[in-house]
Design a protein around this motif. Sequence first.
Motif, PDB file in Angstrom:
ATOM      1  N   LEU A 139      14.822  20.923   3.498  1.00  0.00           N
ATOM      2  CA  LEU A 139      14.699  19.487   3.267  1.00  0.00           C
ATOM      3  C   LEU A 139      14.819  18.740   4.589  1.00  0.00           C
ATOM      4  N   SER A 140      14.227  17.581   4.659  1.00  0.00           N
ATOM      5  CA  SER A 140      14.386  16.747   5.845  1.00  0.00           C
ATOM      6  C   SER A 140      15.794  16.145   5.846  1.00  0.00           C
ATOM      7  N   LYS A 141      16.209  15.640   7.014  1.00  0.00           N
ATOM      8  CA  LYS A 141      17.516  14.996   7.096  1.00  0.00           C
ATOM      9  C   LYS A 141      17.616  13.829   6.124  1.00  0.00           C
ATOM     10  N   ALA A 142      16.524  13.089   5.992  1.00  0.00           N
ATOM     11  CA  ALA A 142      16.520  11.951   5.072  1.00  0.00           C
ATOM     12  C   ALA A 142      16.664  12.420   3.632  1.00  0.00           C
ATOM     13  N   GLU A 143      15.973  13.488   3.290  1.00  0.00           N
ATOM     14  CA  GLU A 143      16.071  14.023   1.925  1.00  0.00           C
ATOM     15  C   GLU A 143      17.475  14.532   1.638  1.00  0.00           C
ATOM     16  N   ARG A 144      18.077  15.211   2.623  1.00  0.00           N
ATOM     17  CA  ARG A 144      19.446  15.694   2.417  1.00  0.00           C
ATOM     18  C   ARG A 144      20.421  14.532   2.282  1.00  0.00           C
ATOM     19  N   ALA A 145      20.239  13.501   3.105  1.00  0.00           N
ATOM     20  CA  ALA A 145      21.130  12.340   3.032  1.00  0.00           C
ATOM     21  C   ALA A 145      21.016  11.659   1.673  1.00  0.00           C
ATOM     22  N   LYS A 146      19.804  11.524   1.176  1.00  0.00           N
ATOM     23  CA  LYS A 146      19.588  10.877  -0.122  1.00  0.00           C
ATOM     24  C   LYS A 146      20.239  11.670  -1.242  1.00  0.00           C
ATOM     25  N   ALA A 147      20.208  13.007  -1.130  1.00  0.00           N
ATOM     26  CA  ALA A 147      20.797  13.870  -2.160  1.00  0.00           C
ATOM     27  C   ALA A 147      22.290  14.112  -1.950  1.00  0.00           C
ATOM     28  N   GLY A 148      22.841  13.565  -0.858  1.00  0.00           N
ATOM     29  CA  GLY A 148      24.263  13.756  -0.589  1.00  0.00           C
ATOM     30  C   GLY A 148      24.611  15.157  -0.135  1.00  0.00           C
ATOM     31  N   ILE A 149      23.658  15.826   0.506  1.00  0.00           N
ATOM     32  CA  ILE A 149      23.878  17.205   0.972  1.00  0.00           C
ATOM     33  C   ILE A 149      24.259  17.171   2.450  1.00  0.00           C
ATOM     34  N   ALA A 150      25.404  17.746   2.783  1.00  0.00           N
ATOM     35  CA  ALA A 150      25.861  17.765   4.175  1.00  0.00           C
ATOM     36  C   ALA A 150      26.016  19.201   4.645  1.00  0.00           C
ATOM     37  N   ARG A 151      25.712  19.435   5.909  1.00  0.00           N
ATOM     38  CA  ARG A 151      25.980  20.746   6.507  1.00  0.00           C
ATOM     39  C   ARG A 151      27.489  20.896   6.646  1.00  0.00           C
ATOM     40  N   LEU A 152      27.998  22.044   6.264  1.00  0.00           N
ATOM     41  CA  LEU A 152      29.409  22.328   6.452  1.00  0.00           C
ATOM     42  C   LEU A 152      29.712  22.448   7.941  1.00  0.00           C
ATOM     43  N   PRO A 153      30.968  22.275   8.344  1.00  0.00           N
ATOM     44  CA  PRO A 153      31.310  22.396   9.763  1.00  0.00           C
ATOM     45  C   PRO A 153      30.719  23.666  10.372  1.00  0.00           C
ATOM     46  N   SER A 154      30.219  23.543  11.584  1.00  0.00           N
ATOM     47  CA  SER A 154      29.480  24.641  12.213  1.00  0.00           C
ATOM     48  C   SER A 154      30.330  25.492  13.141  1.00  0.00           C
ATOM     49  N   ASP A 155      31.593  25.132  13.327  1.00  0.00           N
ATOM     50  CA  ASP A 155      32.483  25.987  14.106  1.00  0.00           C
ATOM     51  C   ASP A 155      33.913  25.785  13.627  1.00  0.00           C
ATOM     52  N   LEU A 156      34.785  26.688  14.040  1.00  0.00           N
ATOM     53  CA  LEU A 156      36.165  26.663  13.580  1.00  0.00           C
ATOM     54  C   LEU A 156      36.903  25.424  14.057  1.00  0.00           C
ATOM     55  N   GLY A 157      36.560  24.919  15.233  1.00  0.00           N
ATOM     56  CA  GLY A 157      37.230  23.723  15.740  1.00  0.00           C
ATOM     57  C   GLY A 157      37.015  22.532  14.822  1.00  0.00           C
TER      58      GLY A 157
END
Length: 469
Positions: free
Chosen positions: A400-418
């Motif tokens: 999905l595009s960033k806009a499509e993910r934002a509209k659906a409320g989908i976020a990438r989980l944190p990408s590193d332990l920090g």
Amino acid sequence: MQITNGSAGTAVELRHRVLHADPDANAELIERLRADGVRAIALTVVDNGGVTRVKVVPVQRLASALRGGIGFSVVWAVAGADDSFALSAPFDTPAGDLRLFPDFDALSRITGGPRLVWVPADQYTQELDVSPCCQRSMLRGAVERGRELGIEFKAAFEVEMSLLGEDGDPGHHGPGYSASALLEVEPFALDLMDALAGHGIEVEQLHPEYAPGQVEFSCAPRDPVGAADQLALSRIVARKVARAHGLAVSFAPSVHPGALGNGCHLHLSAWRDGVNLMQGGDDAVGGLSGDGAAMVAGMLHALPEVLAVLAPSVLSYARLQPQKWAGAYACWGVENREAALRLVPGTVSSRASSANVEIKTLDGSANPYLALGVLLSAALDGLDRRAELPRPVQRDPHTLSKAERAKAGIARLPSDLGKATDLLARSEMAVKALGPELHHAFVTVRRREWETYGRRDHAELIPEFRLRY
């Protein structure tokens, strides 16, 4: 002697049992163990670094262990997978002591003969109060909170591991799921299933996985404490069986650079009055009941905040990548293997008993007691708030595009332990679930691991952590 439900009593019950112990009953237990050829008892705990620590007690000293426990330093609360200690008050002193008490309701033999038996331990103070940093007791508390609301949970882990030869080469070379890969590991696989069955661990299925040397087996569901106990024991059994075949076993999230890593997927269902709440409801939410949907919503909402518990190592984030079926996006879907939460309805013939939600972000470096505990707490929080579940995602969210993910409320989980640790440190839900002392200790360990290893190349770290978990 087989693993049961891991249902040791409360601190009050333990105190009464110790202070008013029946010497004859203890003597009977010891005599039964001796008659069975048992020479020693291995007590284990899984620490905040994800390592299973052990103390072995000769059977002739068991009466003393049942009366006063086994000593365990308070600094183990801040132990890391590399055997370092993230010293931070009040865990920065050599003074003080905890006591390990065996839970003989979960007693089991260790493969290879009757001489050594295994038992999980709970951590208590010298006043026989539950230690606030006892991970197993933390999970038990979450289970009890569910029971107060009329909710019973069932849990099952999928155990992924990588077999390694003496030279570190993979135990099989694929293809994934193939008959040819199975034939390479067939003697080990059959012996492992027999050994697990001998410990009362029901294997539902086993297969060679996609990564080089990777094998997965799935365990039958049981109560959450029993499921975590079962995972800890199954890893010990797998290592012992592998050694007999000249192999080593890695449960680390990343074992070979560039290859898929080891997950430890968790399947969870919630029940009330014998009814599975993960089914029987509205098709708009995959058939989840109203209460089931609220619990899944609670876990989905909390997922970014507790990711550092589910994926607690630097190498976790080498595995937790999009389009690897690892659940890199905070979304849910019906049978969507790219969603962090995958609803598994099951076939229409078994749905009432088998419907569950799979949490895909867990890996082999996680403490199973803590991972289960925070997820149950999040589910109950969702139930309490009547949290609303968004629409399921039925596509690969990465496409999905960033806009499509934002509209659906989908976020990438944190990408590193920090990043994940920063969210955990600020999480009020996590503090409530873990308790302030355990939360502080766990965050301290995560911060030290990130500060020590976070900037190093993953390929360079893999040999150091491959056999740690």
